[in-house]
Scaffold this active site. Structure first.
Site, PDB file in Angstrom:
ATOM      1  N   ARG A  44       0.849  -1.197   0.000  1.00 49.25           N
ATOM      2  CA  ARG A  44       0.000   0.000   0.000  1.00 49.25           C
ATOM      3  C   ARG A  44       0.881   1.242   0.000  1.00 49.25           C
ATOM      4  O   ARG A  44       2.096   1.151   0.169  1.00 49.25           O
ATOM      5  CB  ARG A  44      -0.937  -0.001   1.223  1.00 49.25           C
ATOM      6  CG  ARG A  44      -0.130  -0.217   2.497  1.00 49.25           C
ATOM      7  CD  ARG A  44      -0.645   0.485   3.685  1.00 49.25           C
ATOM      8  NE  ARG A  44      -0.633   1.926   3.556  1.00 49.25           N
ATOM      9  CZ  ARG A  44       0.467   2.683   3.738  1.00 49.25           C
ATOM     10  NH1 ARG A  44       1.641   2.157   4.026  1.00 49.25           N
ATOM     11  NH2 ARG A  44       0.383   3.992   3.627  1.00 49.25           N
ATOM     12  N   GLY A  45       0.235   2.408  -0.171  1.00 50.80           N
ATOM     13  CA  GLY A  45       0.995   3.665  -0.270  1.00 50.80           C
ATOM     14  C   GLY A  45       1.252   3.917  -1.742  1.00 50.80           C
ATOM     15  O   GLY A  45       1.720   3.023  -2.468  1.00 50.80           O
ATOM     16  N   ARG A  87      -7.192  -1.051  -7.305  1.00 49.67           N
ATOM     17  CA  ARG A  87      -7.478   0.144  -6.499  1.00 49.67           C
ATOM     18  C   ARG A  87      -7.476   1.353  -7.452  1.00 49.67           C
ATOM     19  O   ARG A  87      -6.493   1.557  -8.172  1.00 49.67           O
ATOM     20  CB  ARG A  87      -6.428   0.339  -5.388  1.00 49.67           C
ATOM     21  CG  ARG A  87      -6.401  -0.796  -4.366  1.00 49.67           C
ATOM     22  CD  ARG A  87      -5.546  -0.435  -3.156  1.00 49.67           C
ATOM     23  NE  ARG A  87      -6.222   0.510  -2.262  1.00 49.67           N
ATOM     24  CZ  ARG A  87      -5.619   1.157  -1.280  1.00 49.67           C
ATOM     25  NH1 ARG A  87      -4.314   0.988  -1.063  1.00 49.67           N
ATOM     26  NH2 ARG A  87      -6.286   2.003  -0.509  1.00 49.67           N
ATOM     27  N   GLN A 193      -3.286   3.036   9.561  1.00 53.47           N
ATOM     28  CA  GLN A 193      -1.924   3.117   9.002  1.00 53.47           C
ATOM     29  C   GLN A 193      -1.014   3.980   9.872  1.00 53.47           C
ATOM     30  O   GLN A 193       0.192   3.771   9.893  1.00 53.47           O
ATOM     31  CB  GLN A 193      -1.969   3.682   7.572  1.00 53.47           C
ATOM     32  CG  GLN A 193      -2.564   2.754   6.531  1.00 53.47           C
ATOM     33  CD  GLN A 193      -4.045   2.964   6.352  1.00 53.47           C
ATOM     34  OE1 GLN A 193      -4.753   3.373   7.281  1.00 53.47           O
ATOM     35  NE2 GLN A 193      -4.561   2.692   5.175  1.00 53.47           N
ATOM     36  N   ASP A 234      -2.031  10.617  -2.828  1.00 52.61           N
ATOM     37  CA  ASP A 234      -2.305   9.508  -3.747  1.00 52.61           C
ATOM     38  C   ASP A 234      -2.477   9.995  -5.176  1.00 52.61           C
ATOM     39  O   ASP A 234      -2.308   9.229  -6.125  1.00 52.61           O
ATOM     40  CB  ASP A 234      -3.556   8.753  -3.299  1.00 52.61           C
ATOM     41  CG  ASP A 234      -3.207   7.906  -2.093  1.00 52.61           C
ATOM     42  OD1 ASP A 234      -3.265   8.434  -0.966  1.00 52.61           O
ATOM     43  OD2 ASP A 234      -2.807   6.740  -2.286  1.00 52.61           O
ATOM     44  N   ASN A 243      -5.784  12.400  -0.921  1.00 52.29           N
ATOM     45  CA  ASN A 243      -4.978  11.588   0.004  1.00 52.29           C
ATOM     46  C   ASN A 243      -5.920  10.884   0.982  1.00 52.29           C
ATOM     47  O   ASN A 243      -7.147  11.048   0.919  1.00 52.29           O
ATOM     48  CB  ASN A 243      -3.969  12.490   0.740  1.00 52.29           C
ATOM     49  CG  ASN A 243      -2.934  11.696   1.526  1.00 52.29           C
ATOM     50  OD1 ASN A 243      -2.354  10.747   1.007  1.00 52.29           O
ATOM     51  ND2 ASN A 243      -2.708  12.048   2.777  1.00 52.29           N
ATOM     52  N   LYS A 244      -5.348  10.119   1.866  1.00 53.13           N
ATOM     53  CA  LYS A 244      -6.102   9.311   2.832  1.00 53.13           C
ATOM     54  C   LYS A 244      -7.253  10.080   3.469  1.00 53.13           C
ATOM     55  O   LYS A 244      -7.099  11.253   3.844  1.00 53.13           O
ATOM     56  CB  LYS A 244      -5.127   8.805   3.903  1.00 53.13           C
ATOM     57  CG  LYS A 244      -5.706   7.970   5.013  1.00 53.13           C
ATOM     58  CD  LYS A 244      -6.531   6.793   4.516  1.00 53.13           C
ATOM     59  CE  LYS A 244      -5.758   5.870   3.611  1.00 53.13           C
ATOM     60  NZ  LYS A 244      -6.634   4.934   2.860  1.00 53.13           N
TER      61      LYS A 244
HETATM   62  O1  MRU Z   1      -4.924   3.180   1.590  1.00 47.09           O
HETATM   63  P1  MRU Z   1      -3.443   3.434   1.639  1.00 47.09           P
HETATM   64  O2  MRU Z   1      -2.816   2.974   2.903  1.00 47.09           O
HETATM   65  O3  MRU Z   1      -2.743   2.900   0.415  1.00 47.09           O
HETATM   66  O4  MRU Z   1      -3.343   5.008   1.598  1.00 47.09           O
HETATM   67  C1  MRU Z   1      -2.091   5.601   1.602  1.00 47.09           C
HETATM   68  C2  MRU Z   1      -2.104   7.080   1.719  1.00 47.09           C
HETATM   69  O5  MRU Z   1      -3.127   7.705   1.695  1.00 47.09           O
HETATM   70  C3  MRU Z   1      -0.774   7.775   1.754  1.00 47.09           C
HETATM   71  O6  MRU Z   1      -0.852   8.959   2.473  1.00 47.09           O
HETATM   72  C4  MRU Z   1      -0.351   8.114   0.308  1.00 47.09           C
HETATM   73  O7  MRU Z   1      -0.408   6.971  -0.501  1.00 47.09           O
HETATM   74  C5  MRU Z   1       0.995   8.713   0.245  1.00 47.09           C
HETATM   75  S1  MRU Z   1       2.255   7.504   0.558  1.00 47.09           S
HETATM   76  C6  MRU Z   1       3.771   8.208   0.271  1.00 47.09           C
END
Ligand code: MRU
Length: 337
Positions: A44-45, A87, A193, A234, A243-244
Site C-alpha cells: 500500500r501507499g 485500487r 496506518q 495519492d 490523500n487518505k
Molecule cells: O490506503 P493506503 O494505505 O494505500 O493510503 C495511503 C495514503 O493515503 C498515503 O498517504 C499516500 O499513498 C501517500 S504515501 C507516500
C-alpha cells in the site's frame, strides 16, 4: 531498506497488514498474487503501488511463454488492466503500468528483448522512486526548524514507498541533519496506518512520535501543540490533493490555526490532466468501519460510508514538496493547463 525488490522472477516485500506485530515476507510470483496483495493492502501507499504495478508486469514478462513480441504485448496489456482494476485512486499504479506499456509498444525487437526491457523498466521505476524520495527529503528539510512538531496523517513513510518515504522522508532528512523535531501521528481510521505503520517506523528509527486519534487534531492545533503538517498524496490533480480520508479535515484545521500544510509527493503522483471531480475515490468494505479487527463494534445493519480518500482543494496547501523543489501557491497556477 528497500520495501520492494525484484529477485529473479520473485517480488519480495513485507505484508503490511501484519505490521507492527509480525514481519511477514511476501514472495510474489504471479499477477494474481500481486493483485490480491494490492487489493488487501498488504502492499500500500501510492509510490509503492507504482513499483508493485511495475514489478507485476515484470512477472508477466518473466514467466511468459509468448514466442512473438505482439503476443507478449497482449499479455502485458491484459495484466496491466487487471492490476488497474485493484485500487482506483492512487495514480502511481496507473502511471507505472502505462509507462511500461508505452515502452513495450514502442519496442521493435524480439519477444526475448521485450521481456528484458520490461524487467529493466520496472527496476528503473523502483530506483527512481528511491532517488526521488531522498531528494524530497532534502528539499523538504529546508522547511523544518529545530523544535518543530510535525503532524502527519496515514503513512507516507518508507513503508509506503520503495525507500525512505515522502512526508516521513522529510522528517527523516531533517532528523538526520540533527534537527530536534517531534512527530504527532494520527491513528488514521479505519485501517490505522498511522498507529500501526507510522508509529512503528518512527519508533524503530528513534524519531520521537506521539500517537493521537484522528478526532484529536483540532485539540492539538488549538493548544498549539503542532506547528507544521506534512502528508503524502495519492494523486495531485489540477485543483486538489487527493490523500487518505481525513486529510481534508487536517488541512482545514491547519488553515484555521495558521499552521503550514505541506504535501510531499514525487512526479509519479501528479495527474494534471484531471480535476478532482473526475477521479474515482475508492469505496472500501463497510466491515472496515463496523469492526475493530475481527470484532464488530457497530450496531447491526447500520448503513456505512467508507471512502478511502478525500479531496483537499489546493487553497489549503501551503506548498508541495517535490523531488525537483518546493512549489508554492503561485506555482499551482501552472497545474491548470
Ligand atoms: O490506503 P493506503 O494505505 O494505500 O493510503 C495511503 C495514503 O493515503 C498515503 O498517504 C499516500 O499513498 C501517500 S504515501 C507516500
Amino acid at each position: 531498506m528497500r520495501m520492494i525488490e525484484w529477485r529473479d522472477g520473485v517480488v519480495v516485500t513485507i505484508d503490511q497488514t501484519k505490521l507492527p506485530h509480525e514481519t511477514v515476507i511476501l514472495k510474489i510470483k504471479t499477477i494474481e498474487e500481486m493483485a490480491e496483495a494490492i487489493k488487501n493492502l498488504r502492499i500500500r501507499g501510492a509510490p509503492l503501488l507504482g513499483a508493485a504495478a511495475a514489478f507485476g508486469l515484470a512477472i508477466t514478462a518473466f514467466y511468459s511463454k509468448a514466442k512473438s513480441k505482439e503476443h507478449l504485448l497482449a499479455e502485458l496489456e491484459s495484466s496491466a488492466n487487471f492490476l488497474k482494476s485493484t485500487r482506483p485512486t492512487a495514480v502511481n499504479l496507473f502511471w507505472a503500468a502505462d509507462r511500461i506499456l508505452a515502452k513495450a509498444r514502442g519496442f521493435s525487437g524480439s519477444a526475448e528483448g521485450l521481456r528484458e526491457l520490461v524487467i529493466q523498466e520496472a527496476q528503473l521505476i523502483a530506483d527512481e522512486d528511491a532517488e526521488a524520495n531522498r531528494a524530497i527529503g532534502e528539499n523538504g528539510a529546508t522547511l523544518i526548524s529545530d523544535g518543530d512538531v510535525i503532524l502527519t496523517h496515514c503513512n507516507a513513510g518508507e513503508l509506503a514507498t520503495v525507500e525512505y518515504g515522502t512526508a516521513l522522508g522529510v522528517v527523516r532528512a531533517a532528523w538526520n541533519q540533527g534537527k530536534k523535531i517531534r512527530v504527532i501521528a494520527t491513528e488514521t481510521r479505519p485501517l490505522l496506518q498511522g498507529a500501526r505503520l507510522t508509529a512503528y517506523e518512527l519508533k524503530r528509527d528513534g524519531i520521537p512520535v506521539t500517537l493521537i486519534t484522528d478526532n484529536m487534531v483540532g485539540y492539538v492545533m488549538y493548544k498549539r501543540l503542532v506547528n507544521k503538517v506534512i502528508v503524502g498524496a495519492d494523486r495531485i490533480v489540477q485543483d486538489a490533493v487527493i490523500n487518505k480520508i481525513g486529510t481534508f479535515t487536517v488541512a482545514v484545521l491547519a488553515h484555521e490555526h495558521g499552521v503550514p500544510f505541506y504535501v510531499a509527493a514525487p512526479k509519479s503522483t501528479f495527474d494534471l490532466t484531471r480535476k478532482a471531480a473526475e477521479v474515482v475515490i475508492e469505496e472500501r468494505n463497510p466491515d472496515e468501519v463496523t469492526h475493530f479487527g475481527a470484532h464488530r463494534v457497530a450496531a447491526r445493519d447500520v448503513e456505512v460510508l467508507n471512502p478511502a480518500f478525500d479531496i483537499t482543494p489546493l487553497k489549503y496547501v501551503t506548498a508541495i514538496i517535490h523531488e525537483s523543489g518546493v512549489y508554492y501557491q503561485k506555482d499551482f497556477a501552472k497545474f491548470k493547463k
